[in-house]
Design a protein around this motif. Structure first.
Motif, mmCIF file in Angstrom:
data_model
loop_
_atom_site.group_PDB
_atom_site.id
_atom_site.type_symbol
_atom_site.label_atom_id
_atom_site.label_comp_id
_atom_site.label_asym_id
_atom_site.label_seq_id
_atom_site.Cartn_x
_atom_site.Cartn_y
_atom_site.Cartn_z
ATOM 1 N N ALA A 80 -4.233 71.301 71.038
ATOM 2 C CA ALA A 80 -4.551 70.479 69.911
ATOM 3 C C ALA A 80 -5.428 70.801 69.181
ATOM 4 N N LYS A 81 -7.097 71.121 70.064
ATOM 5 C CA LYS A 81 -8.108 71.550 69.121
ATOM 6 C C LYS A 81 -7.723 72.757 68.295
ATOM 7 N N LYS A 82 -7.242 73.540 68.892
ATOM 8 C CA LYS A 82 -6.146 75.434 67.802
ATOM 9 C C LYS A 82 -5.800 74.170 66.742
ATOM 10 N N LYS A 127 -1.999 63.294 68.073
ATOM 11 C CA LYS A 127 -3.944 61.901 68.451
ATOM 12 C C LYS A 127 -4.938 62.716 67.566
ATOM 13 N N LEU A 128 -4.926 63.617 68.676
ATOM 14 C CA LEU A 128 -6.455 64.606 67.687
ATOM 15 C C LEU A 128 -6.264 64.867 66.013
ATOM 16 N N LEU A 129 -5.416 65.615 65.496
ATOM 17 C CA LEU A 129 -5.210 65.432 64.499
ATOM 18 C C LEU A 129 -5.345 63.702 64.015
ATOM 19 N N GLU A 130 -4.805 62.916 64.200
ATOM 20 C CA GLU A 130 -5.015 61.509 63.336
ATOM 21 C C GLU A 130 -6.322 61.194 62.910
ATOM 22 N N GLU A 131 -6.471 61.003 64.754
ATOM 23 C CA GLU A 131 -8.495 60.707 64.135
ATOM 24 C C GLU A 131 -9.195 61.076 63.474
#
Ligand code: SF4
Length: 150
Positions: A80-82, A127-131
């Motif tokens: 997700a971080k990448k 989720k991480l992208l949307e955040e």
């Protein structure tokens, strides 16, 4: 022209847990590919998981467990971080991700029981992208994405 991050399996790449793909045959995706707007990405492979790999689901405490009980949360979080890093570097504001995946799912994920039960929710990458302000659409919402990126 807006670039779009797309789940690799939707582009026909055999990166799913079982070594298969889920090619999305849609004129818009073909058009965007011809325009050079697509960046292919698989968070689980980027996070260091092999192909094939055990199926995994998000459980109630937010961690990700395989059907064998192995904890693969760190790999999912790294993927997700990448994904976010690639979006930031390429100024990507939109993503088209595979529905239902514990990484890419936008509206539905499996409930953690490994019994094929779906619930409302987002995968870790979605989720991480949307955040972080990146609009995520599932393959079922490609027409809505089109209205945003034209
Ligand atoms: S993590 Fe995403 S891109 Fe990779 S196989 Fe699963 S749904 Fe497809």
């Amino acid at each position: 022209m807006n670039k779009i991050l797309v789940s690799s399996c939707l582009l026909g790449e055999p990166v799913r847990y079982d070594g298969s793909s889920k090619p999305l045959l849609h004129k818009l995706l073909t058009l965007w590919q011809q325009q050079g707007r697509i960046i292919s990405f698989c968070p689980e492979v980027a996070g260091g998981l092999p192909i094939p790999r055990d199926a995994a689901e998000i459980v109630s405490d937010g961690s990700v467990l395989t059907v064998s009980g192995d904890d693969v949360t760190k790999e999912f979080e790294l993927g997700a971080k990448k994904a976010l890093s690639i979006c930031t570097k390429n100024q990507i504001k939109f993503a088209l991700l595979k529905e239902g995946s514990p990484s890419c799912g936008r509206n539905e994920i499996y409930d953690g029981s490994h019994q094929g039960v779906k619930v409302s929710g987002l995968g870790l990458t979605a989720k991480l992208l949307e955040e972080n302000g990146i609009r995520v659409f599932s393959e079922n919402q490609i027409e809505s994405l089109y209205l945003k990126v034209i």
